[in-house]
Design an enzyme around this catalytic site. Structure first.
Site, PDB file in Angstrom:
ATOM      1  N   GLY A  10       0.723  -1.210  -0.016  1.00 31.57           N
ATOM      2  CA  GLY A  10      -0.109  -0.009  -0.106  1.00 31.57           C
ATOM      3  C   GLY A  10       0.773   1.074  -0.145  1.00 31.57           C
ATOM      4  N   ASN A  35      -6.351  -2.702  -2.297  1.00 27.08           N
ATOM      5  CA  ASN A  35      -6.578  -1.388  -2.556  1.00 27.08           C
ATOM      6  C   ASN A  35      -5.165  -0.767  -3.078  1.00 27.08           C
ATOM      7  OD1 ASN A  35      -7.447   1.427  -2.527  1.00 27.08           O
ATOM      8  ND2 ASN A  35      -6.936   1.857  -0.302  1.00 27.08           N
ATOM      9  N   TYR A 151     -13.908   3.750  10.897  1.00 25.50           N
ATOM     10  CA  TYR A 151     -12.395   3.657  10.912  1.00 25.50           C
ATOM     11  C   TYR A 151     -11.788   4.011  11.980  1.00 25.50           C
ATOM     12  CZ  TYR A 151      -7.868   5.402   9.619  1.00 25.50           C
ATOM     13  OH  TYR A 151      -6.599   5.772   9.652  1.00 25.50           O
ATOM     14  N   ASN A 200     -11.007  10.427  -1.664  1.00 26.13           N
ATOM     15  CA  ASN A 200     -11.538  11.271  -0.462  1.00 26.13           C
ATOM     16  C   ASN A 200     -10.649  12.222   0.111  1.00 26.13           C
ATOM     17  OD1 ASN A 200     -14.088   9.440   0.001  1.00 26.13           O
ATOM     18  ND2 ASN A 200     -12.655   7.779   0.119  1.00 26.13           N
TER      19      ASN A 200
HETATM   20  C1  WQD Z   1      -8.255  17.394   4.698  1.00 24.86           C
HETATM   21  C2  WQD Z   1      -8.991  18.897   4.633  1.00 24.86           C
HETATM   22  C3  WQD Z   1     -11.143  18.692   4.360  1.00 24.86           C
HETATM   23  C4  WQD Z   1     -10.934  16.676   0.495  1.00 24.86           C
HETATM   24  C5  WQD Z   1      -8.306  11.569   6.546  1.00 24.86           C
HETATM   25  C6  WQD Z   1      -8.789  10.558   7.362  1.00 24.86           C
HETATM   26  C7  WQD Z   1      -7.984   9.465   7.880  1.00 24.86           C
HETATM   27  C8  WQD Z   1      -6.430   9.925   8.035  1.00 24.86           C
HETATM   28  C9  WQD Z   1      -6.516  11.260   7.724  1.00 24.86           C
HETATM   29  C10 WQD Z   1      -5.021   8.123   8.668  1.00 24.86           C
HETATM   30  C11 WQD Z   1     -10.119  18.689   5.494  1.00 24.86           C
HETATM   31  C12 WQD Z   1     -10.545  19.310   3.360  1.00 24.86           C
HETATM   32  C13 WQD Z   1     -10.755  17.092   1.528  1.00 24.86           C
HETATM   33  C14 WQD Z   1     -11.549  17.704  -0.718  1.00 24.86           C
HETATM   34  C15 WQD Z   1     -11.418  19.464   1.105  1.00 24.86           C
HETATM   35  N1  WQD Z   1      -5.609   9.044   7.771  1.00 24.86           N
HETATM   36  N2  WQD Z   1     -10.996  18.603   1.899  1.00 24.86           N
HETATM   37  N3  WQD Z   1     -11.853  18.886  -0.298  1.00 24.86           N
HETATM   38  O1  WQD Z   1     -10.447  14.070   6.614  1.00 24.86           O
HETATM   39  O2  WQD Z   1      -8.257  15.304   7.893  1.00 24.86           O
HETATM   40  O3  WQD Z   1      -8.332  12.853   7.380  1.00 24.86           O
HETATM   41  O4  WQD Z   1      -6.853  11.559   6.432  1.00 24.86           O
HETATM   42  O5  WQD Z   1      -5.422   8.105   9.546  1.00 24.86           O
HETATM   43  O6  WQD Z   1      -7.926   8.650   6.700  1.00 24.86           O
HETATM   44  O7  WQD Z   1      -9.638  10.900   8.540  1.00 24.86           O
HETATM   45  O8  WQD Z   1      -8.228  14.252   5.186  1.00 24.86           O
HETATM   46  O9  WQD Z   1      -7.446  14.842   3.120  1.00 24.86           O
HETATM   47  O10 WQD Z   1     -10.044  14.133   3.525  1.00 24.86           O
HETATM   48  O11 WQD Z   1      -9.169  16.253   4.225  1.00 24.86           O
HETATM   49  O12 WQD Z   1     -11.653  20.799   1.272  1.00 24.86           O
HETATM   50  O13 WQD Z   1     -12.021  17.241  -1.820  1.00 24.86           O
HETATM   51  O14 WQD Z   1      -9.248  18.873   3.466  1.00 24.86           O
HETATM   52  O15 WQD Z   1     -12.436  19.317   4.726  1.00 24.86           O
HETATM   53  O16 WQD Z   1     -10.269  19.992   6.005  1.00 24.86           O
HETATM   54  P1  WQD Z   1      -9.032  13.961   6.937  1.00 24.86           P
HETATM   55  P2  WQD Z   1      -8.834  14.784   4.054  1.00 24.86           P
END
Ligand code: WQD
Length: 339
Positions: A10, A35, A151, A200
């Site tokens: 991964g 994945n 998760y 995501n």
């Molecule tokens: C980051 C920021 C969003 C996408 C994830 C998971 C988890 C963890 C860390 C391991 C936030 C913003 C996002 C987009 C945006 N990994 N955003 N537009 O949610 O902090 O955490 O990664 O443990 O897997 O919790 O990461 O990259 O999704 O979001 O504005 O298209 O970017 O609101 O502020 P997140 P993210």
């Protein structure tokens, strides 16, 4: 050390394998390829010039783990990175997340302890911290099982299991690494983040807009209580994160230990986009969208314990991560499928 990397093909796994091999250790990858692609193992071998056996199988199956030990063991350590990790998906599929993310741990512990490993290193997450008032999070900050998604809850449940298992196996080193937001790619451009479907996470989404696969970046809210109104996160370059795993294994002590792996320097959505635009050399289209459910305004850590006890500090910046992520994505427009 000879290390079995569960989930080793991964994103984090491949970079950790490179770091281990470059440090003179040996690595065997165990991955169900749910994945990622087997190409990642070939790329690790290409980067390091070393052999990297890949066992394709489900780490939650004792027979699969036993076969990996029979064929490629003995192992000094197991690094457990084999988990489903999409927060949004975990809200829709809680049973799959709890069963996969816990059953893999149970199988790896049962077989690993029986076969005499010395160290067990677990990939956890900074999303187990529960009180924003504690920012920047230290390893002593409040955690909770009452988190927003399966998760994060599965990761916290794993930590509880591991602490109890460590207590009754005093000769075993059990180390929990709480990652913040991994980004970037190996500077060779041969390995990087290659999420299936629409990403995501922010950085891989920005990457796909930059190569023209996706139309524009959606900024999930600009009305947070942060300097520019967009969400703040602790983005850690995956090469720094991988180095943290090597340091944790090399410095492991018997017992149970937890370390934050982050930079301690929060970066906003708009700052990350600007950083990526510098890497690409042009503006990227974006639009402000409503907040995403479950998001917090800010999360970032105090990384001083890892510095103190492991002699590890993140040194790469968000601009390094953008440069390396763009190098990976532009050389591999369809990720490993480009190979
Ligand atoms: C980051 C920021 C969003 C996408 C994830 C998971 C988890 C963890 C860390 C391991 C936030 C913003 C996002 C987009 C945006 N990994 N955003 N537009 O949610 O902090 O955490 O990664 O443990 O897997 O919790 O990461 O990259 O999704 O979001 O504005 O298209 O970017 O609101 O502020 P997140 P993210």
């Amino acid at each position: 050390m000879r290390v079995l990397l569960a989930g080793g093909a991964g994103y984090i796994g491949a970079h950790t394998a490179v770091a281990l091999l470059d440090a003179g250790h040996e690595a065997v990858l165990l991955d169900d390829l749910s994945n990622t692609s087997a190409v990642a193992a070939d790329r690790v071998a290409e980067i390091t010039g070393k052999s990297v056996p890949l066992v394709v199988g489900d780490a939650s199956d004792d027979a699969v783990v036993t076969a990996a030990f029979d064929e490629h063991g003995p192992f000094d350590a197991i690094v457990h990175l084999a988990a489903f990790k999409a927060v949004g998906e975990s809200l829709q599929k809680p049973l799959q997340y709890y069963s996969n993310n816990l059953d893999t741990t149970y199988a790896l512990l049962r077989v690993g302890i029986e076969r005499g490993i010395r160290s067990f290193l677990f990939s956890s997450t900074g999303t187990v911290y529960s009180d924003p008032a504690d920012l920047p999070f230290t390893e002593e900050s409040a955690t909770s099982i009452d988190l927003s998604n399966a998760y994060s809850k599965s990761k916290r449940m794993n930590e509880v299991v591991l602490e109890d298992v460590a207590r009754v196996n005093p000769e075993l080193d059990v180390t929990v690494l709480r990652y913040f937001n991994p980004v970037g790619a190996h500077p060779s451009g041969l390995i990087g983040e290659d999420p299936t479907g629409i990403p995501n996470n922010l950085m891989p989404y920005v990457q796909r807009v930059a190569i023209g696969e996706l139309e524009r970046i959606g900024i999930f809210g600009e009305d947070y209580d942060t300097p520019d109104g967009t969400g703040l996160r602790d983005y850690i370059h995956v090469v720094d994160l991988a180095a943290g795993h090597v340091a944790a294994l090399e410095k492991a002590q018997p017992g149970f230990a937890v370390f934050n792996l982050g930079t301690g320097k929060p970066v906003s959505v708009r700052q990350l986009i600007a950083s990526f635009e510098r890497a690409v050399g042009r503006e990227l289209p974006s639009q402000v969208l409503p907040r995403r459910g479950g998001d917090v305004a800010a999360t970032y850590c105090d990384p001083s314990k890892a510095q103190r006890e492991l002699g590890w500090t993140a040194t790469l910046t968000i601009d390094d991560a953008s440069r390396d992520a763009w190098n990976w994505q532009s050389k591999n427009p369809r990720g490993f499928a480009t190979a």
